[in-house]
Structure formats: structure tokens, C-alpha cells
Design an enzyme around this catalytic site. Structure first.
Site, PDB file in Angstrom:
ATOM      1  N   SER A  50      61.168  40.604  39.571  1.00  0.00           N
ATOM      2  CA  SER A  50      60.006  41.439  39.263  1.00  0.00           C
ATOM      3  C   SER A  50      58.694  40.673  39.225  1.00  0.00           C
ATOM      4  O   SER A  50      57.627  41.276  39.311  1.00  0.00           O
ATOM      5  CB  SER A  50      60.217  42.142  37.915  1.00  0.00           C
ATOM      6  OG  SER A  50      60.547  41.198  36.904  1.00  0.00           O
ATOM      7  N   ASP A 338      52.974  43.600  30.389  1.00  0.00           N
ATOM      8  CA  ASP A 338      54.038  44.256  29.628  1.00  0.00           C
ATOM      9  C   ASP A 338      54.867  43.156  28.974  1.00  0.00           C
ATOM     10  O   ASP A 338      54.556  41.977  29.110  1.00  0.00           O
ATOM     11  CB  ASP A 338      54.849  45.210  30.521  1.00  0.00           C
ATOM     12  CG  ASP A 338      55.698  44.511  31.574  1.00  0.00           C
ATOM     13  OD1 ASP A 338      55.936  43.296  31.449  1.00  0.00           O
ATOM     14  OD2 ASP A 338      56.142  45.168  32.524  1.00  0.00           O
ATOM     15  N   HIS A 341      56.119  40.615  31.882  1.00  0.00           N
ATOM     16  CA  HIS A 341      55.392  40.281  33.107  1.00  0.00           C
ATOM     17  C   HIS A 341      53.928  39.948  32.832  1.00  0.00           C
ATOM     18  O   HIS A 341      53.305  40.554  31.957  1.00  0.00           O
ATOM     19  CB  HIS A 341      55.465  41.451  34.095  1.00  0.00           C
ATOM     20  CG  HIS A 341      56.852  41.885  34.396  1.00  0.00           C
ATOM     21  ND1 HIS A 341      57.436  42.984  33.789  1.00  0.00           N
ATOM     22  CD2 HIS A 341      57.797  41.359  35.221  1.00  0.00           C
ATOM     23  CE1 HIS A 341      58.676  43.117  34.237  1.00  0.00           C
ATOM     24  NE2 HIS A 341      58.917  42.147  35.089  1.00  0.00           N
TER      25      HIS A 341
END
Length: 366
Positions: A50, A338, A341
Site C-alpha cells: 500500500s 491514516d 500510511h
């Protein structure tokens, strides 16, 4: 507001204004500056999780997605593309630095589009890792071996239509292959009863097999990111005692892998013909932004312990924003967008540290 708080706010405002003005220009090498790792790459192929996913998970049956607001609020056009940030990722800044277009998510392209693209593809998939079962509790994702399989399919089904045999060999040998993967293996499978050395050896063995596969397929130039310090991320520090301090044993376990990784890459550069590695110390980059592991509140200018989204975070199991989540009003005051990340600001600062300061990225010598 006292004078100290006023000055902090003033200097932060100046910093953010400068970043907004110079983001694109500073990400590119100046005419006087030697391009790190040579440059002039015809394509960038991205493999990872991610940290660098540009939208592949949008097309998979998984709970781990980011194709909705408030993600993408500072991306081009304010669009949520599937990047796990408010804006650009480190893969985007790498592409910008080397003068390449932002690399599109492979699963989001039609066959016609794949046939017409020769500047690279992004195969990265959020929640996945080096081990085949990593992230599968959250739904479908593309493990490291599957991403390499997809690159092999790209050669057979798409690139061979654009290049003659000799041209294709040259294209692959001159292209840049970036990897950023492995943290989810620790997030899902590592605990304090796990033997850190054995776990690192298992991960490294499986990782190097895939690097060798890429080499056999024609890759010669690699941009390798080590694993980030998961123990200092908001989803971890929300559970530590005292709250906000890093999980140092977890970071130590990850550093064991990173140490083995750089040594193995150095040996591989001696073993294989015409292979080269640009090594990125993402682990220590993020630790540098974070500050001391005992830091419980963050620095005076940047919040380094709490995410921007959700604005109120209780340390729950969810490590990303949800549709309708309320984000902070100024993401550039945080290094985490978040709980898992980084913000676009942190990603941009990475590009500066890597390409201009050259404090975290270096070419491994044969």
C-alpha cells in the site's frame, strides 16, 4: 495563543507555502546535479504494497481500498485514485525525478491501454506481502510472487507487441524496477514469541527468489526500499505503554531483516552479471521524521504520532480511513495520513532526502 505557539504556526505556514510552490520543481534533478543511479530509464515498474499501490486494490474483492474521500484530497484534481495518502506516493515522486509519467495501476488498464504503454506499470497491492498468505484475511490481494507473475504476463502479452526481441531485451535491461514490500508480513504474522532471526531468514529467502525471477526475465536495475519501522506507526503507538511511544522490539525485529537484506543484495550484485541496486533506507528515514522512540506527542511543527484520518483515532484494528471518515483540515501538519500510511508531505520529504540530500539512498557497489 502565546508567542512560542504563534511562531511555530507562522514557520509551519511558510514551510507549507514553499512546499506547494516548489514540489514539482524540486523533485526533478537540477541541470548541475548528477542524476542518482544514472537516470534515463525508459520505464518504471513498481512492485510493492500500500505504500506504492496506485489503484490495483480498486479492482479486487478486499476491505483494503482507498478509492474514496478523504484519500486523494491533494492529488491531481483532488481525486481518490486508490493511493493510500492524501496525494502522491514515493513511487510517484521517483517517476517525477526520473522524468517519467506517473505509473498506472496494472489492473485498472484495458488490454489496449496495456499494449500502448511502454513507460512502466504498477503491480503493487495493499495489504499483501512477501509471503503468499499475507493480507488474505482482508480479502484478495496480489502477493509478491503474483506481482512478478503479472510482470511476466506483461512481457508475453503486451511488451512483445511493442518491441522486437533485441529491443525488448534492451528495454528491460535499462528500465528501473522498484520494490517496497514486507511490512505486512510483520503486521499479520510476527509477534513477540516469533524468532526474529528465523522470520527474517524466511522472508528474505522468499524475497530474493522473486528478485532472481525478475533478473531472469530481463531486469537489471533495481530500486530497493527496506521495510519501514512499523513499531512507530499510529496503529502501533496507540497501544503502547506509555501511549505514543514506539514498539522498539518490533522495530528491532524489522531491522534484523533490513540488515540481512542489504548484505544479500551486495552479494547478489557480485553473483549476477550486470545487475545493480539502489538501496533506500526507508526505515531510518521514517525514524528520522518520527524522532525519539519515547516521543509521545510529536514535534513542535509536525504531528508524528497521530494520523490525519480519522481525526480522532482510538487505536482500533482498522488501519485506514473509511468512506465518510473525517480527516484533519491540514494534512501537511502530519507525517501520517491514516494510521498506516504517510502523507504526501512525508512522501515528498522522502524524495528530497533520497535524491537531493542523498542521505538515505545509495548505490550498492559490486
Amino acid at each position: 495563543m502565546d508567542l512560542h505557539s504563534f511562531l511555530n504556526s507562522y514557520f509551519l505556514l511558510v514551510l507549507l507555502c514553499l512546499l506547494n510552490i516548489f514540489t514539482i520543481n524540486l523533485a526533478k534533478p537540477s541541470k548541475q546535479e548528477t542524476v542518482l543511479f544514472g537516470g534515463e530509464f525508459p520505464a518504471l515498474y513498481v512492485i510493492g504494497d500500500s505504500l506504492v499501490d496506485s489503484g490495483n486494490n480498486n479492482h479486487l474483492a478486499t476491505k483494503v481500498q482507498s478509492n474514496f474521500p478523504p484519500y486523494g484530497s491533494d492529488f491531481e484534481g483532488g481525486k481518490a485514485t486508490g493511493r493510500f495518502s492524501n496525494g502522491k506516493t514515493i513511487a510517484d515522486y521517483i517517476a517525477i525525478y526520473y522524468g517519467l509519467p506517473l505509473v498506472p495501476a496494472y489492473l485498472g488498464l484495458s488490454e489496449e491501454e496495456k499494449n500502448n504503454i511502454s513507460t512502466g506499470f504498477n503491480y503493487a497491492s495493499a495489504s499483501c506481502g512477501i509471503l503468499p498468505d499475507t493480507g488474505k484475511l482482508m480479502g484478495k490481494c496480489l502477493s509478491l510472487s503474483v506481482q512478478v507473475d503479472m510482470f511476466k504476463e506483461t512481457i508475453a502479452n503486451n511488451l512483445k507487441k511493442n518491441f522486437k526481441k533485441s529491443e525488448l531485451r534492451k528495454h528491460l535491461a535499462e528500465s528501473l524496477f522498484m520494490t517496497a514490500i514486507g511490512v505486512n508480513d510483520y503486521a499479520f504474522f510476527f509477534n513477540m514469541t516469533t524468532d526474529a532471526n528465523e522470520f527474517a531468514n524466511k522472508l528474505l529467502h522468499d524475497y530474493l527468489i522473486q528478485i532472481e525471477r525478475l533478473h531472469k526475465l530481463g531486469a537489471r536495475k533495481f530500486f530497493i526500499n527496506n521495510i519501514k519501522p512499523l513499531g512507530c506507526y499510529p496503529n502501533m503507538v496507540a497501544k503502547t505503554v506509555p501511549r505514543g511511544s514506539c514498539n522498539d522490539p518490533l522495530n528491532l525485529a524489522i531491522s534484523i531483516f533490513n540488515t540481512k537484506l542489504i548484505k544479500s543484495l551486495s552479494r547478489m550484485s557480485q553473483k549476477f552479471n550486470k545487475i545493480s541496486f539502489l538501496y533506500s533506507d526507508y526505515f531510518n528515514y521514517m525514524l528520522g521524521l518520527r524522532g525519539p522512540s519515547s516521543n509521545q506527542v510529536g514535534s513542535s511543527l509536525l504531528n508524528v504520532t497521530s494520523p490525519c484520518c480519522p481525526e480522532v483515532y482510538d487505536g482500533g484494528l482498522i488501519t485506514s480511513c473509511s468512506p465518510g471518515s473525517i480527516a484533519c483540515k491540514a494534512p501537511d501538519t502530519h507525517i501520517f495520513f491514516d494510521p498506516f500510511h504517510p502523507t504526501q508531505l512525508a512522501n515528498y520529504m522522502y524524495a528530497i532526502a533520497c535524491f537531493h540530500e542523498r542521505s538515505i539512498c545509495h548505490v550498492l557497489k559490486n
